[in-house]
Design a protein around this motif. Structure first.
Motif, PDB file in Angstrom:
ATOM      1  N   TYR A   3      10.625  -1.823  -2.295  1.00  0.00           N
ATOM      2  CA  TYR A   3       9.308  -2.468  -2.385  1.00  0.00           C
ATOM      3  C   TYR A   3       8.289  -1.374  -2.146  1.00  0.00           C
ATOM      4  CZ  TYR A   3       5.805  -6.157  -1.569  1.00  0.00           C
ATOM      5  OH  TYR A   3       4.724  -6.997  -1.636  1.00  0.00           O
ATOM      6  N   GLY A   4       7.819  -0.733  -3.235  1.00  0.00           N
ATOM      7  CA  GLY A   4       7.131   0.539  -3.115  1.00  0.00           C
ATOM      8  C   GLY A   4       5.633   0.503  -3.159  1.00  0.00           C
ATOM      9  N   ASN A   5       5.091   1.696  -3.332  1.00  0.00           N
ATOM     10  CA  ASN A   5       3.655   1.903  -3.392  1.00  0.00           C
ATOM     11  C   ASN A   5       3.099   1.276  -4.663  1.00  0.00           C
ATOM     12  OD1 ASN A   5       1.064   2.885  -3.474  1.00  0.00           O
ATOM     13  ND2 ASN A   5       1.632   4.995  -2.968  1.00  0.00           N
ATOM     14  N   ILE A  31       0.830  -1.200   0.000  1.00  0.00           N
ATOM     15  CA  ILE A  31       0.000   0.000   0.000  1.00  0.00           C
ATOM     16  C   ILE A  31       0.869   1.256   0.000  1.00  0.00           C
ATOM     17  CG2 ILE A  31      -1.830   1.257   1.202  1.00  0.00           C
ATOM     18  CD1 ILE A  31      -2.724  -1.413   0.010  1.00  0.00           C
ATOM     19  N   PHE A  32       1.890   1.280   0.872  1.00  0.00           N
ATOM     20  CA  PHE A  32       2.821   2.406   0.958  1.00  0.00           C
ATOM     21  C   PHE A  32       4.246   1.897   0.743  1.00  0.00           C
ATOM     22  CE2 PHE A  32      -0.744   3.561   3.779  1.00  0.00           C
ATOM     23  CZ  PHE A  32      -1.144   4.754   3.191  1.00  0.00           C
ATOM     24  N   GLY A  38       2.227  -3.148   3.945  1.00  0.00           N
ATOM     25  CA  GLY A  38       3.268  -2.472   3.173  1.00  0.00           C
ATOM     26  C   GLY A  38       3.443  -1.030   3.599  1.00  0.00           C
ATOM     27  N   GLY A  39       4.486  -0.763   4.383  1.00  0.00           N
ATOM     28  CA  GLY A  39       4.775   0.607   4.813  1.00  0.00           C
ATOM     29  C   GLY A  39       3.794   1.163   5.823  1.00  0.00           C
ATOM     30  N   ILE A  40       3.047   0.308   6.486  1.00  0.00           N
ATOM     31  CA  ILE A  40       2.026   0.775   7.410  1.00  0.00           C
ATOM     32  C   ILE A  40       2.642   1.212   8.730  1.00  0.00           C
ATOM     33  CG2 ILE A  40      -0.092   0.181   8.641  1.00  0.00           C
ATOM     34  CD1 ILE A  40      -0.461   0.150   5.624  1.00  0.00           C
ATOM     35  N   LEU A  75       5.087  -4.675  10.158  1.00  0.00           N
ATOM     36  CA  LEU A  75       6.344  -5.391  10.355  1.00  0.00           C
ATOM     37  C   LEU A  75       7.391  -4.383  10.813  1.00  0.00           C
ATOM     38  CD1 LEU A  75       7.848  -8.042   7.888  1.00  0.00           C
ATOM     39  CD2 LEU A  75       9.152  -6.819   9.616  1.00  0.00           C
ATOM     40  N   GLY A  76       7.925  -3.599   9.902  1.00  0.00           N
ATOM     41  CA  GLY A  76       8.965  -2.632  10.237  1.00  0.00           C
ATOM     42  C   GLY A  76       8.541  -1.589  11.246  1.00  0.00           C
TER      43      GLY A  76
END
Length: 202
Positions: A125-127, A116-117, A151-153, A172-173
């Motif tokens: 590993y992008g948007n 997603i982000f 993803g990037g949340i 995750l991150g």
């Protein structure tokens, strides 16, 4: 959004089981245990570090036989393991990388949509989705309470996703940081509390 799902770091680290237990005690409802390069014995050893009262909240991405052996909460399908075990009674989930995949796998218990982000844990590993495409997917019912944003949340992005129809967010991150260790327990719990607060407000 109603639920926060955490994914483990790809590799194990000292004190991980203790921190996972603390997260469950603090209210984490679901943890995806993803260690793609770890053998069955390593995964089993990590599970043993967690009280069995929390096993129903754990979903594994590999070594599916452990799901029945330990009465875990579910399995997550992927390229390495595309099929759930026969007669498995726990939840079955899968990651999707297109809106079409959400429709293809809608019969499963829940789905991840990513990225997603811009990913926090995976560089490059992008948007993957224009915002208008996400809005349209919500309007058409493809994004619904069975779909979770991945993803990037982080906490600010959770609030940004409010109104899009996702059932929750996957982190995750934003939870573990770059290279977590046992000494990072306090910081990890602080980030968890920030993420849970954002979920409640979204």
């Amino acid at each position: 959004m109603k639920q926060l799902i955490a994914i483990t770091t790809p590799t194990c680290f000292p004190g991980e089981g203790k921190i996972i237990t603390s997260l469950f005690e603090a209210g984490l409802e679901r943890l995806h245990l993803r260690k793609p390069d770890a053998g069955k014995e390593i995964i089993a050893a990590l599970i043993h570090q967690i009280p069995d009262q929390f096993y129903s909240r754990i979903v594994i991405h590999d070594h599916f036989s452990l799901a029945s052996e330990y009465a875990l909460g579910g399995v997550h399908l992927n390229r390495r393991n595309p099929n759930a075990p026969d007669h498995f009674t726990g939840s079955i989930s899968r990651s999707c990388h297109s809106i079409q995949e959400l429709d293809t796998w809608k019969s499963l218990d829940y789905l991840f949509l990513s990225p997603i982000f811009q990913s926090i844990s995976k560089e490059g590993y992008g948007n993957g989705f224009p915002w208008h495409e996400l809005e349209e997917a919500t309007e058409r019912g493809f994004i619904n309470p069975k779909v979770f944003a991945l993803g990037g949340i982080d906490a600010s992005h959770i609030r940004q996703l409010k109104g899009l129809g996702f059932g929750g967010a996957v982190v995750l991150g934003a939870l573990w940081g770059k290279q977590p260790g046992e000494s990072d327990s306090r910081e990890i719990m602080e980030r968890f509390n920030q993420l849970i607060t954002a979920i409640k407000e979204s």
